[in-house]
Write an enzyme that holds these catalytic residues in place. Structure first.
Site, PDB file in Angstrom:
ATOM      1  N   CYS A  39    -116.282 -35.265  22.050  1.00 26.13           N
ATOM      2  CA  CYS A  39    -116.458 -36.662  22.356  1.00 26.13           C
ATOM      3  C   CYS A  39    -117.422 -37.763  22.929  1.00 26.13           C
ATOM      4  O   CYS A  39    -118.600 -37.062  24.370  1.00 26.13           O
ATOM      5  CB  CYS A  39    -115.235 -37.517  22.454  1.00 26.13           C
ATOM      6  SG  CYS A  39    -115.292 -39.716  22.691  1.00 26.13           S
ATOM      7  N   SER A  41    -117.344 -40.114  24.900  1.00 26.48           N
ATOM      8  CA  SER A  41    -116.739 -40.933  26.042  1.00 26.48           C
ATOM      9  C   SER A  41    -117.422 -39.668  27.576  1.00 26.48           C
ATOM     10  O   SER A  41    -117.367 -39.973  28.706  1.00 26.48           O
ATOM     11  CB  SER A  41    -115.561 -40.721  26.554  1.00 26.48           C
ATOM     12  OG  SER A  41    -115.060 -41.654  24.729  1.00 26.48           O
ATOM     13  N   HIS A  44    -120.932 -40.168  28.821  1.00 26.59           N
ATOM     14  CA  HIS A  44    -121.386 -40.268  28.564  1.00 26.59           C
ATOM     15  C   HIS A  44    -121.348 -40.108  30.797  1.00 26.59           C
ATOM     16  O   HIS A  44    -122.440 -40.236  31.537  1.00 26.59           O
ATOM     17  CB  HIS A  44    -120.373 -41.975  29.341  1.00 26.59           C
ATOM     18  CG  HIS A  44    -120.309 -42.540  28.009  1.00 26.59           C
ATOM     19  ND1 HIS A  44    -121.457 -42.705  26.970  1.00 26.59           N
ATOM     20  CD2 HIS A  44    -119.292 -43.429  27.033  1.00 26.59           C
ATOM     21  CE1 HIS A  44    -121.457 -43.453  26.017  1.00 26.59           C
ATOM     22  NE2 HIS A  44    -120.476 -43.621  25.741  1.00 26.59           N
ATOM     23  N   HIS A  60    -111.133 -34.407  26.886  1.00 23.93           N
ATOM     24  CA  HIS A  60    -109.790 -36.183  27.162  1.00 23.93           C
ATOM     25  C   HIS A  60    -109.928 -35.887  25.333  1.00 23.93           C
ATOM     26  O   HIS A  60    -108.165 -36.638  24.997  1.00 23.93           O
ATOM     27  CB  HIS A  60    -110.185 -37.173  27.115  1.00 23.93           C
ATOM     28  CG  HIS A  60    -111.455 -37.343  26.296  1.00 23.93           C
ATOM     29  ND1 HIS A  60    -112.647 -37.379  26.382  1.00 23.93           N
ATOM     30  CD2 HIS A  60    -111.304 -38.257  25.830  1.00 23.93           C
ATOM     31  CE1 HIS A  60    -113.714 -37.708  25.614  1.00 23.93           C
ATOM     32  NE2 HIS A  60    -112.382 -38.922  25.225  1.00 23.93           N
ATOM     33  N   CYS A 165    -107.851 -38.764  20.398  1.00 26.72           N
ATOM     34  CA  CYS A 165    -108.884 -39.858  20.808  1.00 26.72           C
ATOM     35  C   CYS A 165    -109.644 -40.765  19.742  1.00 26.72           C
ATOM     36  O   CYS A 165    -109.050 -41.486  20.022  1.00 26.72           O
ATOM     37  CB  CYS A 165    -109.681 -39.091  22.248  1.00 26.72           C
ATOM     38  SG  CYS A 165    -110.969 -39.962  21.961  1.00 26.72           S
TER      39      CYS A 165
HETATM   40  N1  APR Z   1    -127.223 -49.547  16.333  1.00 26.04           N
HETATM   41  C1  APR Z   1    -126.270 -48.928  15.297  1.00 26.04           C
HETATM   42  N2  APR Z   1    -125.498 -47.408  15.740  1.00 26.04           N
HETATM   43  C2  APR Z   1    -125.920 -47.296  16.695  1.00 26.04           C
HETATM   44  C3  APR Z   1    -127.234 -47.690  18.037  1.00 26.04           C
HETATM   45  C4  APR Z   1    -127.435 -48.938  17.075  1.00 26.04           C
HETATM   46  N3  APR Z   1    -128.343 -49.373  17.941  1.00 26.04           N
HETATM   47  N4  APR Z   1    -127.593 -46.302  18.701  1.00 26.04           N
HETATM   48  C5  APR Z   1    -126.896 -44.943  17.911  1.00 26.04           C
HETATM   49  N5  APR Z   1    -125.941 -45.476  17.257  1.00 26.04           N
HETATM   50  C6  APR Z   1    -124.764 -44.587  16.723  1.00 26.04           C
HETATM   51  C7  APR Z   1    -125.867 -43.136  16.230  1.00 26.04           C
HETATM   52  O1  APR Z   1    -126.460 -42.924  15.648  1.00 26.04           O
HETATM   53  C8  APR Z   1    -124.418 -42.413  15.762  1.00 26.04           C
HETATM   54  O2  APR Z   1    -123.991 -42.305  15.047  1.00 26.04           O
HETATM   55  O3  APR Z   1    -123.895 -44.658  17.102  1.00 26.04           O
HETATM   56  C9  APR Z   1    -122.874 -43.365  16.771  1.00 26.04           C
HETATM   57  C10 APR Z   1    -122.263 -43.493  18.122  1.00 26.04           C
HETATM   58  O4  APR Z   1    -121.188 -42.046  17.548  1.00 26.04           O
HETATM   59  P1  APR Z   1    -120.997 -40.778  18.730  1.00 26.04           P
HETATM   60  O5  APR Z   1    -122.199 -40.450  19.197  1.00 26.04           O
HETATM   61  O6  APR Z   1    -120.582 -39.454  17.594  1.00 26.04           O
HETATM   62  O7  APR Z   1    -120.115 -41.746  19.154  1.00 26.04           O
HETATM   63  P2  APR Z   1    -118.312 -41.802  19.673  1.00 26.04           P
HETATM   64  O8  APR Z   1    -117.695 -40.209  19.948  1.00 26.04           O
HETATM   65  O9  APR Z   1    -118.221 -42.196  17.944  1.00 26.04           O
HETATM   66  O10 APR Z   1    -118.476 -42.133  20.412  1.00 26.04           O
HETATM   67  C11 APR Z   1    -118.380 -43.624  20.152  1.00 26.04           C
HETATM   68  O11 APR Z   1    -116.868 -45.129  21.513  1.00 26.04           O
HETATM   69  O12 APR Z   1    -115.152 -44.395  22.195  1.00 26.04           O
HETATM   70  C12 APR Z   1    -115.929 -44.613  22.679  1.00 26.04           C
HETATM   71  O13 APR Z   1    -117.325 -43.552  24.643  1.00 26.04           O
HETATM   72  C13 APR Z   1    -117.144 -43.534  23.224  1.00 26.04           C
HETATM   73  O14 APR Z   1    -119.096 -45.026  24.140  1.00 26.04           O
HETATM   74  C14 APR Z   1    -118.612 -44.237  22.657  1.00 26.04           C
HETATM   75  C15 APR Z   1    -118.234 -44.950  22.052  1.00 26.04           C
HETATM   76 ZN    ZN Z   2    -112.807 -39.564  22.944  1.00 30.18          ZN
END
Ligand code: APR
Ligand code: ZN
Length: 365
Positions: A39, A41, A44, A60, A165
């Site tokens: 994930c 999170s 980060h 987590h 999560c």
């Molecule tokens: N506009 C739209 N989508 C975007 C942009 C943008 N400018 N920049 C990145 N993305 C997309 C990425 O291409 C990816 O598909 O955002 C998505 C993020 O997905 P993951 O990296 O898989 O992250 P995820 O685990 O889904 O978490 C997303 O939720 O719980 C919180 O901490 C977590 O901040 C994080 C968020």
């Molecule tokens: Zn998570």
């Protein structure tokens, strides 16, 4: 000794090491980890965009099998499959009593330590912190009883981990936080593991249009499997204008930010319709401040809210998510597309940064 992935310093790879894990104390449970999700999170903390006491074992989003229980534990027994909650709610603080177990005051005050302020993980004299009191990037973990959610009929471990999560965070953001009404239009900015669950939540409550917004075409195509009805590529053209074009110029009734940046929060705010609700799921870097149009907030009666853990109360809402999966209403089988061993964890996070679609999971034997 347990094998675990340890973060010693931000911007450094996780170190795979053997650590000592103490026996569970009163009210605690030893869990043999079955699967742990990859994930953002955790990422980060690795990037230094969020802060945690170090060294720490991250992870987590996990599930496993109860190995043994400490004194006084009554709700789980050895052999039970459990989903781990990274907010093991104390049940007694003001937030818990108000019905907001997902933001338990006592859990937040003790953070990556057990409720008594100590850690069970250590390496010699060095204490090692437990992310969310879960620390599931390890073969075994000691967690508070309240962080163990029993699963009544066993499900695959990777699916169970997701329900720890991204499923409650995403589906819960729609159902419990925003309370999306049937027939509404929804836009989801960021379609990774969590965003796909927002899309599934919107489908579950019969939203009319579900607009997936991402910068990657691959994620947008993948989002169609989970219920997206339209896609917007934010790297082609202003996503706000594109969402408005798809919604008769109004914007979407409910918008969700699911990446974690000020730009995407601003976009989600601007593409929200009059009297609509903007729900921020993504965690922006520490200290970030998002600029929003203050006049529109008032004149357009927009609601801007955050949601943590999908406003879900783990002990009752995670079993609901299990039932929704078992009854075919949540397509979690298509969500986990990559499986790794613990030794491959740094690769797993690189794959996430490279924009691989769907969710990855670490599998333990
Ligand atoms: N506009 C739209 N989508 C975007 C942009 C943008 N400018 N920049 C990145 N993305 C997309 C990425 O291409 C990816 O598909 O955002 C998505 C993020 O997905 P993951 O990296 O898989 O992250 P995820 O685990 O889904 O978490 C997303 O939720 O719980 C919180 O901490 C977590 O901040 C994080 C968020
Ligand atoms: Zn998570």
């Amino acid at each position: 000794m347990v094998k675990a992935a340890v973060l010693y310093e931000a911007k450094q790879p996780l170190a795979i090491e053997d650590l000592e894990l103490d026996d569970p104390k009163s009210g605690e449970v030893l869990v043999k980890i079955g699967a742990a999700g990859i994930c953002r999170s955790d990422r980060h903390f690795m990037h230094g965009d969020a802060v945690i006491n170090l060294p720490a074992v991250l992870g987590h989003e996990g599930a496993g099998t109860v190995e043994s229980v400490g004194p006084g534990v009554t709700s789980v027994r050895p052999g039970d499959q459990v989903i781990l909650s990274f907010v093991p709610a104390c049940g007694r603080c003001k937030s818990c009593i108000q019905g907001h177990a997902n933001i338990c005051d006592n859990h937040m005050a003790t953070g990556p330590m057990m409720y008594d302020g100590t850690c069970r993980l250590h390496k010699g004299d060095q204490r090692i912190y437990h992310m969310g009191k879960v620390a599931c990037f390890a073969e075994y973990s000691v967690v508070p009883e309240a962080g163990c959610v029993p699963v009544s009929s066993p499900i695959p471990m990777d699916i169970a981990a997701m329900i720890g999560c991204c499923v409650p965070t995403g589906v819960g953001a729609v159902v419990y936080s925003a309370k999306v009404e049937p027939g509404s239009t929804v836009a989801v900015v960021g379609c990774g593991g969590v965003g796909l669950n927002v899309i599934m939540g919107a489908k579950l409550v019969n939203a009319s249009k579900i607009i997936a917004v991402d910068i990657r075409e691959s994620q947008l195509e993948f989002a169609m499997k989970f219920g997206a009805t339209h896609t917007v590529n934010a790297s082609d053209r202003d996503p706000v204008a594109q969402v408005k074009e798809l919604t008769d110029g109004r914007g979407a009734d409910y918008t969700f930010e699911v990446f974690g940046s000020t730009d995407t929060i601003k976009a989600a705010y601007e593409m929200c319709a009059k009297s609509g609700t903007v729900t921020v799921v993504g965690i922006a870097p520490v200290g970030a401040e998002a600029p929003i149009n203050a006049v529109e907030l008032v004149r357009f009666e927009k609601t801007l809210r955050g949601t943590y853990y999908g406003s879900a109360r783990s002990q009752i809402d995670m079993p609901t998510m299990v039932d929704l999966y078992l009854s075919g209403k949540l397509n979690l089988d298509d969500l986990v597309v990559r499986h790794y061993t613990l030794d491959q964890i740094n690769q797993a996070y690189d794959d996430m940064d490279q924009g691989e679609v769907g969710r990855g999971a670490i599998m333990f034997s």
